[in-house]
Design a protein around this motif. Structure first.
Motif, short mmCIF file in Angstrom:
data_model
loop_
_atom_site.label_atom_id
_atom_site.label_comp_id
_atom_site.label_asym_id
_atom_site.label_seq_id
_atom_site.Cartn_x
_atom_site.Cartn_y
_atom_site.Cartn_z
N SER A 94 0.24 -1.38 0.11
CA SER A 94 -0.27 -0.53 0.08
C SER A 94 0.95 1.41 -0.32
CB SER A 94 -1.00 -0.10 1.12
OG SER A 94 -0.08 -0.10 2.99
N LEU A 95 1.83 0.69 0.85
CA LEU A 95 2.84 2.43 0.67
C LEU A 95 3.55 2.73 -0.90
CD1 LEU A 95 5.08 2.37 3.83
CD2 LEU A 95 3.31 4.01 3.12
N LEU A 96 3.30 1.99 -1.67
CA LEU A 96 3.82 1.77 -3.59
C LEU A 96 2.50 1.96 -3.74
CD1 LEU A 96 6.80 -1.12 -2.96
CD2 LEU A 96 7.40 1.32 -2.76
N MET A 97 1.69 2.77 -3.38
CA MET A 97 0.58 2.77 -4.61
C MET A 97 1.39 3.75 -5.99
SD MET A 97 -2.56 1.92 -4.06
CE MET A 97 -2.93 1.23 -2.63
N GLY A 98 0.45 3.15 -7.13
CA GLY A 98 1.14 3.85 -8.49
C GLY A 98 2.80 2.95 -9.31
N GLN A 99 3.05 1.82 -8.26
CA GLN A 99 4.16 1.45 -8.71
C GLN A 99 3.17 0.53 -9.12
OE1 GLN A 99 7.89 2.08 -8.41
NE2 GLN A 99 7.66 4.33 -7.33
N PRO A 100 3.02 -0.05 -9.54
CA PRO A 100 2.24 -1.86 -10.24
C PRO A 100 3.55 -3.03 -10.08
CG PRO A 100 1.48 -0.45 -12.14
CD PRO A 100 2.41 0.39 -11.18
N LEU A 106 6.25 -7.96 -4.89
CA LEU A 106 5.87 -8.28 -3.73
C LEU A 106 4.91 -9.09 -3.37
CD1 LEU A 106 6.54 -4.44 -1.76
CD2 LEU A 106 7.19 -6.41 -1.70
N ILE A 107 3.63 -9.80 -4.15
CA ILE A 107 2.53 -9.58 -3.85
C ILE A 107 3.54 -11.28 -4.40
CG2 ILE A 107 0.40 -10.78 -4.87
CD1 ILE A 107 -0.50 -7.82 -5.04
N ILE A 108 4.17 -11.25 -5.06
CA ILE A 108 4.63 -13.64 -5.62
C ILE A 108 5.29 -13.92 -4.74
CG2 ILE A 108 6.50 -13.61 -7.36
CD1 ILE A 108 4.74 -12.33 -9.43
N LEU A 109 6.46 -12.34 -4.01
CA LEU A 109 7.03 -12.48 -3.12
C LEU A 109 6.69 -12.60 -1.68
CD1 LEU A 109 10.30 -13.21 -2.06
CD2 LEU A 109 10.01 -10.32 -1.15
N MET A 110 5.11 -12.18 -1.46
CA MET A 110 4.93 -12.37 0.44
C MET A 110 4.32 -14.57 -0.18
SD MET A 110 1.37 -11.18 1.16
CE MET A 110 0.42 -11.45 0.18
#
Length: 123
Positions: A94-100, A106-110
């Motif tokens: 959420s802190l990286l909004m605008g950086q898809p 990060l989603i893949i890493l999670m």
């Protein structure tokens, strides 16, 4: 002489890993557990006194002792681990909004981390 140098290097690595582990406790994107495990390994080879200190830290020591003894994770702790990873990644994403692209990475890493933890043996 060579063995003394290796012990010294391992001690420095353990100290740095401990510092990063403590930072990982409070910073959402930095994982604490891998650094504490690295510190435990390096202290075990370089300083039994600091290894004992790390194994007796409140909140962390029990899990490290469990890992060192059984190479397993406490079954009751897994939901807490999942939740803390999920929350820290959601905050980071959420802190990286605008950086898809970074958010996707990060989603893949999670998901990879959660899958790896799921596959760890339990006791």
């Amino acid at each position: 002489m060579r063995q003394k140098l290796i012990k010294c290097i391992l001690f420095v690595v353990a100290c740095l890993a401990s510092i990063l582990g403590f930072l990982g406790v409070v910073l959402p994107l930095l994982p604490a557990t891998p650094f504490f495990l690295l510190a435990l390994f390096a202290f075990s080879k370089s300083s039994p006194r600091f290894q004992h200190w790390l194994l007796n830290l409140p909140g962390i020591g029990d899990d490290l002792r469990s890992w060192q003894t059984h190479k397993k994770i406490n079954k009751q702790r897994k939901p807490v681990i999942y939740l803390s990873i999920f929350i820290s990644f959601v905050i980071s994403i959420s802190l990286l909004m605008g950086q898809p692209l970074i958010q996707s990475m990060l989603i893949i890493l999670m998901l990879i981390i959660l899958l790896c933890i799921r596959k760890l043996p339990e006791f």
